[in-house]
Design a protein around this motif. Structure first.
Motif, PDB file in Angstrom:
ATOM      1  N   LEU A   1     -10.536   2.047  15.470  1.00  0.00           N
ATOM      2  CA  LEU A   1      -9.867   2.185  14.177  1.00  0.00           C
ATOM      3  C   LEU A   1     -10.239   1.030  13.270  1.00  0.00           C
ATOM      4  CD1 LEU A   1      -7.580   3.582  12.432  1.00  0.00           C
ATOM      5  CD2 LEU A   1      -6.008   1.958  13.493  1.00  0.00           C
ATOM      6  N   LEU A   2     -10.559   1.338  12.017  1.00  0.00           N
ATOM      7  CA  LEU A   2     -10.703   0.333  10.970  1.00  0.00           C
ATOM      8  C   LEU A   2      -9.490   0.421  10.055  1.00  0.00           C
ATOM      9  CD1 LEU A   2     -13.798   1.520  11.542  1.00  0.00           C
ATOM     10  CD2 LEU A   2     -14.351  -0.101   9.729  1.00  0.00           C
ATOM     11  N   VAL A   3      -8.929  -0.736   9.698  1.00  0.00           N
ATOM     12  CA  VAL A   3      -7.765  -0.794   8.824  1.00  0.00           C
ATOM     13  C   VAL A   3      -8.145  -1.543   7.552  1.00  0.00           C
ATOM     14  CG1 VAL A   3      -5.350  -1.481   8.585  1.00  0.00           C
ATOM     15  CG2 VAL A   3      -6.226  -0.762  10.822  1.00  0.00           C
TER      16      VAL A   3
ATOM     17  N   GLY B   1       2.785   4.508  13.438  1.00  0.00           N
ATOM     18  CA  GLY B   1       3.463   4.664  12.158  1.00  0.00           C
ATOM     19  C   GLY B   1       2.813   3.780  11.112  1.00  0.00           C
ATOM     20  N   ILE B   2       2.998   4.135   9.842  1.00  0.00           N
ATOM     21  CA  ILE B   2       2.368   3.431   8.726  1.00  0.00           C
ATOM     22  C   ILE B   2       3.441   2.873   7.800  1.00  0.00           C
ATOM     23  CG2 ILE B   2       0.802   3.622   6.747  1.00  0.00           C
ATOM     24  CD1 ILE B   2      -0.418   6.097   8.101  1.00  0.00           C
ATOM     25  N   LEU B   3       3.239   1.636   7.344  1.00  0.00           N
ATOM     26  CA  LEU B   3       4.015   1.046   6.261  1.00  0.00           C
ATOM     27  C   LEU B   3       3.044   0.476   5.235  1.00  0.00           C
ATOM     28  CD1 LEU B   3       6.838  -0.812   8.252  1.00  0.00           C
ATOM     29  CD2 LEU B   3       6.987   1.416   7.101  1.00  0.00           C
ATOM     30  N   ILE B   4       3.559   0.211   4.029  1.00  0.00           N
ATOM     31  CA  ILE B   4       2.715  -0.316   2.955  1.00  0.00           C
ATOM     32  C   ILE B   4       3.401  -1.520   2.317  1.00  0.00           C
ATOM     33  CG2 ILE B   4       1.579   0.175   0.756  1.00  0.00           C
ATOM     34  CD1 ILE B   4       1.545   3.139   1.525  1.00  0.00           C
TER      35      ILE B   4
ATOM     36  N   LEU C   1       1.059   0.140  11.610  1.00  0.00           N
ATOM     37  CA  LEU C   1      -0.108  -0.201  10.801  1.00  0.00           C
ATOM     38  C   LEU C   1       0.339  -0.428   9.364  1.00  0.00           C
ATOM     39  CD1 LEU C   1      -2.552   2.529  12.153  1.00  0.00           C
ATOM     40  CD2 LEU C   1      -2.423   0.132  12.869  1.00  0.00           C
ATOM     41  N   VAL C   2      -0.115  -1.540   8.777  1.00  0.00           N
ATOM     42  CA  VAL C   2       0.337  -1.923   7.437  1.00  0.00           C
ATOM     43  C   VAL C   2      -0.872  -2.149   6.542  1.00  0.00           C
ATOM     44  CG1 VAL C   2       1.731  -3.522   6.077  1.00  0.00           C
ATOM     45  CG2 VAL C   2       2.349  -3.065   8.466  1.00  0.00           C
TER      46      VAL C   2
ATOM     47  N   ALA D   1       1.811  -4.712  15.746  1.00  0.00           N
ATOM     48  CA  ALA D   1       1.735  -4.565  14.296  1.00  0.00           C
ATOM     49  C   ALA D   1       0.388  -5.093  13.827  1.00  0.00           C
ATOM     50  CB  ALA D   1       2.868  -5.313  13.602  1.00  0.00           C
ATOM     51  N   VAL D   2      -0.287  -4.308  13.002  1.00  0.00           N
ATOM     52  CA  VAL D   2      -1.575  -4.683  12.415  1.00  0.00           C
ATOM     53  C   VAL D   2      -1.426  -4.598  10.903  1.00  0.00           C
ATOM     54  CG1 VAL D   2      -4.016  -4.119  12.199  1.00  0.00           C
ATOM     55  CG2 VAL D   2      -2.854  -3.826  14.407  1.00  0.00           C
TER      56      VAL D   2
END
Length: 276
Positions: free
Chosen positions: A35-37, A136-139, A161-162, A189-190
């Protein structure tokens, strides 16, 4: 699980430039990367009120299609942010794009003051199963509100993932917040932030970070562009929850309807605010 943090600068409202850099990063990732974030609104930058209607795209628009093609070609997944246009309503959205398609789409639920009036807030928290891990995703600003990460924890998230667009002088705020959100939910957490200058005099703080389920920092970037692969030891999820489990031990639960989808996605709808 190998996750590559892609901490980049960007150009606000310049989709062509940002997309090219995104595709270049995908094309040059290590062959064993899972995965690339990327940072918040990576594809369009932080478009202003004059730019937003022109640059925002639907989820099946040309920029996401280009990312999808690259992901399939290189057999890797990406988390990438965008300005979404849903029939004239705009959202700050991040997508988990896999070779099979968009596995997860999340609309930022807690808008920074300068975003209010441009974007609409999302109405739910979302998770999906990806490579056997519930993600899960946060921003950005979401992580400063502990209920955001707790909602993902309540949905079973093991990896948060943030996508981040945090600027000076708030870098230390997010450093503290991401450690707390990881530790209190006993999840990885990333968080990947932007660097460099933006419009309106903003200077982005970098500091992209990976935290393990004990709240320990596995990697922390500086303020320059960088790419860093971090290998997550997923056995730590079980170890962290072996002697005590915060989610099982808590006595207060977040309200909202929980929806289970046949494809493994889980959603927690945010209750409507009472009328004033």
């Amino acid at each position: 699980m190998k996750i590559e943090l892609v901490q980049l600068s960007g150009r606000d409202g310049d989709t062509a430039y940002n997309l090219e850099r995104t595709l270049q990063a995908i094309a040059t990732c290590a062959v064993d990367t899972d995965l690339l974030v990327f940072p918040e609104t990576q594809l369009m930058g932080f478009a202003n009120a004059q730019q937003l209607a022109e640059v925002a795209e639907p989820l099946d628009g040309p920029s996401v299609q280009a990312v999808q093609r690259a992901v399939r070609e290189h057999n890797v997944s990406v988390l990438v942010g965008m300005a979404e246009n849903d029939s004239g309503t705009y959202y700050n959205t991040s997508l988990l794009v896999t070779p099979e398609g968009v596995a997860l789409s999340y609309r930022k639920t807690h808008l920074w003051p300068s975003e209010r009036g441009l974007f609409q807030p999302g109405d739910r928290f979302v998770t999906a199963l990806w490579k056997g891990v519930r993600v899960g995703i946060l921003i950005c600003y979401d992580i400063e509100l502990p209920e955001s990460a707790r909602a993902l924890g309540q949905l079973g998230a093991e990896l948060i993932l943030v996508t981040n667009g945090n600027m000076d002088p708030y870098g230390p705020v997010h450093r503290t917040a991401i450690i707390a959100r990881s530790q209190e939910n006993q999840a990885f957490a990333v968080m990947v932030n932007r660097v460099g200058d933006g419009d309106d005099g903003l200077v982005f703080a970098g500091g992209s970070t990976v935290i393990d389920p004990f709240g320990r920092t596995l990697f922390e970037a500086g303020r320059a562009e960088c790419r860093q692969i971090v290998d997550l030891d997923l056995d730590l999820l079980r170890t962290a929850r072996h002697d005590y489990d915060y989610l099982n031990d808590r006595r207060l639960f977040l309200t909202g309807e929980q929806i289970e989808h046949a494809d493994g996605r889980r959603e927690l709808l945010i209750p409507a605010l009472p009328q004033q």
